[in-house]
Design a protein around this motif. Structure first.
Motif, PDB file in Angstrom:
ATOM      1  N   LYS A  79      -1.197   4.896 -33.075  1.00 47.94           N
ATOM      2  CA  LYS A  79      -2.476   4.739 -32.365  1.00 47.94           C
ATOM      3  C   LYS A  79      -2.394   5.174 -30.903  1.00 47.94           C
ATOM      4  N   THR A  80      -1.280   4.862 -30.261  1.00 51.65           N
ATOM      5  CA  THR A  80      -1.094   5.221 -28.846  1.00 51.65           C
ATOM      6  C   THR A  80       0.338   5.701 -28.659  1.00 51.65           C
ATOM      7  N   PRO A 100      -5.687   2.990 -25.899  1.00 53.66           N
ATOM      8  CA  PRO A 100      -6.348   3.131 -27.206  1.00 53.66           C
ATOM      9  C   PRO A 100      -7.571   4.026 -27.063  1.00 53.66           C
TER      10      PRO A 100
END
Lengths: 260, 260
Positions: free
Chosen positions: B64-65, B135
Motif C-alpha cells: 500500500k505504501t 496512503p
C-alpha cells in the motif's frame, strides 16, 4: 590468486549459512578486484545499474554477454552484499506467501526450484570467466558442473528448509542434461538439499528447445499427474513464464546470463 | 519551498526533452532534501535497493505504501539521474524492437501506453506526498489530475514520436476514469502528445475491478475489433499481465505505488 578464488567464494557463500540475513559477510572480492564501479553507483557513460534494471525486469532480452564495461560492476554486485540482500527480499516474500497457504496435506502440493543460480551457485565458475562477459562455453561449464562443487545459495536453502517444514514437496526442474544427473544429485546433497520429490533434467529429446518450452512442458506433465504447483522460483524469466507456471512465481537476481 | 517544488520538478522533466540521454539534468532535489540514502547506496538496516528490486521484478506484491525509511531513497531516485537512465534503457529497447517490426500498413497495428507514470509524470504530486510513503488519497490525487499540469515522461515522449514516425497507431489505456477525459486529453496535448487512435478510460461499470482485469478486457475488445497489439508499455505489472498483453511488453520503473 586464481586458484584460491573459488575457495574464497565458496567460503563467502558457505560461512553465511548460519546467519543468512547478516550483513557481516566478508567482501573479499574488493581485495581481489579493487576497481571502479563497485557498490552500486553508475560507471561514466554506461549505466550498469540501469542495464541491470532492464535485464531483471525482462525489458532487455536475448542478450549473449554482459556489457564489457559492466564486468566489474556485476562482479562486485554478485560477490558483495547487495546480491545477498536482493535474494533475501525475494525469499522473505516467498516464505510469507508459503506460510499463508492452505495446504491439502495429500502430498500433491509442490514447489518448483530451478537449480543453477537458484539452488546452486556457479559463482566460483563465473568469477573466473568475467561474470558473464565471456561468451558461454558449454565444455568448460560442464566440466565445472561435473565437479559437483557448486555451493548453495544460502537464501534458497533457507526457503527450501521452510517449505519442507510446511509439508510441501520439492521439485527441481533444471536445464542441466540427464547425463548430469549423478553430478547434480551429489552436488545437491553436498550443498544441503537432501530430499526431493523429483529431479527433472533435460532429456536428449528436449535438446534444442528453449527453456520456456521445455519447462512449460514438464510443468504441464506434473499438473496432469495430479500435482499442484503452488510456487515456482528461478533466476531466469524463462523459469517462470510460459504455461502451468504455478500459483505464484518468484524471480531471483541474475545479471550474469540470459536464457530464453 | 513547497510551492516552488512542482515548478522545479516540471523544469527538470521539461528541460531535458532536448537531450533525453544527457546526464546533465540538474539535481535540484538534493538542495531541497539533502538527506542520507541518496544515490543508490543502502540505508543501514533497510535495503531500499533490494526492496526496489523486489518491487520492480514483481516479487513483492500488494503493498500500500513504500517503507517509511525509503522515502528519501525513493525521492532521490525519482528526481535524480538513475530513474531517467532506467527509463532510457527501457525505451531504447522498445525502439530497437519497434524498428525491426514488419508492419502491414493497414492501420491496425497499435501500441498501448498506460498514462500515469508512463506518459505523464505525477512527480509534482508525489514529491509533496512523500513519494508513496502516504496512503493514497483519491480526492487529493484527482484534484491534481484535474489541473492537467502533469509533465510528460521525456523518454516516453521520445518513444511515442518514434512509433508515430514508424506508422503505428497509439492507444492510451488508463485507470483514470471517464469523467477525467477532458482534463486528461488537455494534459496529453499540453505535454506533447497530440494524436492517438483511442483514449480508453475506466467506465463506471469497470469501477471495483482490478487493473489487470479491466485492462485485459479492453485489450481483448481491441483485438476483437481487428487491432493487433504489437507493443504495450506501462509502469505497473498490472499494465502488462493478463490476456491480450501484446506481442511484447515493456516495464517502466515505478517504486512509488502498486496497482493490482
Amino acid at each position: 590468486m586464481e586458484r584460491i578464488l573459488p575457495f574464497l567464494i565458496a567460503t563467502i557463500l558457505a560461512t553465511s549459512h548460519a546467519s543468512p540475513s547478516s550483513s557481516s559477510e566478508p567482501h573479499l572480492i574488493h581485495l581481489l578486484r579493487p576497481k571502479h564501479g563497485a557498490g552500486g553507483h553508475a560507471l561514466k557513460g554506461v549505466s550498469c545499474l540501469s542495464w541491470r534494471f532492464g535485464v531483471e525486469t525482462n525489458n532487455i532480452r536475448g542478450w549473449k554477454t554482459i556489457p564489457s564495461k559492466c564486468e566489474d560492476y556485476v562482479g562486485h554486485y554478485m560477490l558483495g552484499s547487495l546480491y545477498r540482500k536482493d535474494c533475501k527480499v525475494v525469499v522473505d516474500e516467498a516464505i510469507l506467501y508459503a506460510e499463508n497457504l492452505k495446504l491439502t496435506g495429500d502430498g500433491k502440493d509442490v514447489w518448483i526450484f530451478d537449480i543453477d543460480e537458484t539452488i546452486l551457485s556457479n559463482l566460483p565458475y563465473y568469477a573466473r570467466h568475467g561474470f558473464g562477459v565471456e561468451p558461454f562455453n558449454s565444455t568448460l561449464f560442464n566440466e565445472w558442473v561435473n565437479t559437483g562443487e557448486a555451493p548453495p545459495l544460502p537464501e534458497s536453502l533457507r526457503l527450501y528448509r521452510k517449505l519442507l517444514s510446511l509439508g510441501l514437496k520439492i521439485v527441481f526442474l533444471t536445464g542441466r542434461s540427464e547425463d548430469q544427473r549423478k553430478a547434480t544429485s551429489t552436488n545437491l546433497k553436498k550443498a544441503g538439499f537432501h530430499t526431493w520429490e523429483k529431479l527433472i533434467l533435460k532429456k536428449s529429446s528436449n535438446q534444442g528447445t528453449t527453456a520456456v518450452v521445455y519447462k512449460s512442458g514438464e510443468r504441464k506433465t506434473l499438473e496432469e499427474s495430479g500435482y499442484r504447483i503452488v510456487g515456482n522460483i528461478g533466476d531466469q524469466w524463462s523459469d517462470i513464464l510460459g504455461n502451468n507456471t504455478g500459483n505464484r512465481t518468484f524471480k531471483l537476481p541474475d545479471p550474469m546470463y540470459y536464457l530464453s
